[in-house]
Design a protein around this motif. Structure first.
Motif, PDB file in Angstrom:
ATOM      1  N   TRP A   5     100.651-121.585  57.354  1.00  0.00           N
ATOM      2  CA  TRP A   5     101.952-122.239  57.254  1.00  0.00           C
ATOM      3  C   TRP A   5     103.075-121.199  57.250  1.00  0.00           C
ATOM      4  O   TRP A   5     104.090-121.363  57.920  1.00  0.00           O
ATOM      5  CB  TRP A   5     102.044-123.136  56.027  1.00  0.00           C
ATOM      6  N   THR A   6     102.883-120.124  56.486  1.00  0.00           N
ATOM      7  CA  THR A   6     103.906-119.084  56.391  1.00  0.00           C
ATOM      8  C   THR A   6     104.165-118.466  57.758  1.00  0.00           C
ATOM      9  O   THR A   6     105.322-118.237  58.127  1.00  0.00           O
ATOM     10  CB  THR A   6     103.488-118.002  55.373  1.00  0.00           C
ATOM     11  N   TYR A  58     112.772-118.735  52.238  1.00  0.00           N
ATOM     12  CA  TYR A  58     111.774-118.718  51.169  1.00  0.00           C
ATOM     13  C   TYR A  58     111.831-119.984  50.311  1.00  0.00           C
ATOM     14  O   TYR A  58     110.795-120.527  49.949  1.00  0.00           O
ATOM     15  CB  TYR A  58     111.943-117.483  50.279  1.00  0.00           C
ATOM     16  N   TRP A  87     106.121-121.019  59.775  1.00  0.00           N
ATOM     17  CA  TRP A  87     107.488-121.097  59.271  1.00  0.00           C
ATOM     18  C   TRP A  87     108.283-119.848  59.646  1.00  0.00           C
ATOM     19  O   TRP A  87     109.431-119.939  60.060  1.00  0.00           O
ATOM     20  CB  TRP A  87     107.465-121.314  57.764  1.00  0.00           C
ATOM     21  N   GLU A  88     107.680-118.671  59.503  1.00  0.00           N
ATOM     22  CA  GLU A  88     108.369-117.434  59.853  1.00  0.00           C
ATOM     23  C   GLU A  88     108.688-117.394  61.346  1.00  0.00           C
ATOM     24  O   GLU A  88     109.788-117.008  61.739  1.00  0.00           O
ATOM     25  CB  GLU A  88     107.513-116.224  59.467  1.00  0.00           C
ATOM     26  N   CYS A 118     110.247-122.787  52.384  1.00  0.00           N
ATOM     27  CA  CYS A 118     108.821-122.519  52.626  1.00  0.00           C
ATOM     28  C   CYS A 118     108.000-122.767  51.370  1.00  0.00           C
ATOM     29  O   CYS A 118     106.969-123.456  51.422  1.00  0.00           O
ATOM     30  CB  CYS A 118     108.636-121.085  53.107  1.00  0.00           C
TER      31      CYS A 118
END
Length: 174
Positions: A89-90, A59, A93-94, A62
Motif C-alpha cells: 500500500w505504501t 503520511y 500511495w508513494e 497513508c
C-alpha cells in the motif's frame, strides 16, 4: 474545587485528530530518516533532516488508511502478512502521490539514482525500511492512538464546577 467530571465519558479521537497525529509522526520520521541517511552516506555530523510540507498530507492520509486496514485485517491474518500488505500500500500511495505532485513540478523526492527505481517515484531499495516502518506504525502508533480518548466538555477534561468545601478552586485539606 476543580474535579474530574465522572458523568462525561471519554470519547475516541476523531478521524481528523488521528490524521493529525499520524501526519506529525510521518513528518518527524522522515526528517529523522533523512538525517540518519545523510550521516551514514556522507558522515555529516550536522544531521540535516529534510522533508516537504506535502509529507504532512501524504503520511497522515497513508497511515489513516493503514489504520482502516489494520482494523479490518487484525483478526484475519498474521502481522507478517499485514506488514507486507501495508508495504505494498505504501508503495502504491508513494507512487500515486508522487506522480500527482510531479504533474505540478512539486514532487519532493526523486529515486532516479537508485538501481531498482520505477520512474524515480519509488525504489525497491526502501522495501525493508517501509516494512519495518509499517510494523512500528501498527504496533505502536496506530494501536496507541486508537486508545487515546477525549473527555467531553471542557477541552482539558476537567469540570469547572466548584464543590462545597473548596477554596480558590482547590480542595481544602483538614
Amino acid at each position: 474545587m476543580v474535579s474530574l467530571d465522572s458523568s462525561a465519558a471519554p470519547v475516541p479521537l476523531t478521524a481528523l485528530s488521528r490524521w493529525y497525529l499520524y501526519a506529525i509522526h510521518g513528518y518527524f520520521c522522515e526528517v529523522m530518516f533523512t538525517a540518519a541517511w545523510e550521516f551514514v552516506v556522507n558522515q555529516n555530523w550536522k544531521f540535516p533532516g529534510v522533508t516537504s510540507v506535502w509529507a504532512l498530507f501524504i503520511y497522515g492520509t497513508c497511515i489513516l488508511i493503514v489504520e482502516r486496514m489494520y482494523l479490518g485485517l487484525r483478526s484475519r491474518c498474521s502481522i507478517l502478512l499485514r506488514c507486507i500488505i501495508y508495504t505494498l500500500w505504501t508503495y502504491f500511495w508513494e507512487f500515486g502521490t508522487g506522480y500527482l505532485l510531479r504533474q505540478f513540478n512539486a514532487c519532493p523526492w526523486d529515486y532516479s539514482e537508485f538501481k531498482y527505481n520505477f520512474m524515480g517515484l519509488i525504489t525497491l531499495e526502501y522495501a525493508v525500511p517501509w516494512f519495518c516502518a509499517s510494523f512500528i506504525v501498527e504496533r505502536f502508533v496506530i494501536r496507541k492512538t486508537l486508545r487515546l480518548r477525549f473527555h467531553e466538555g471542557v477541552e482539558d477534561g476537567w469540570s469547572t464546577r466548584r464543590r462545597e468545601g473548596s477554596a480558590n478552586g482547590f480542595l481544602k485539606a483538614d
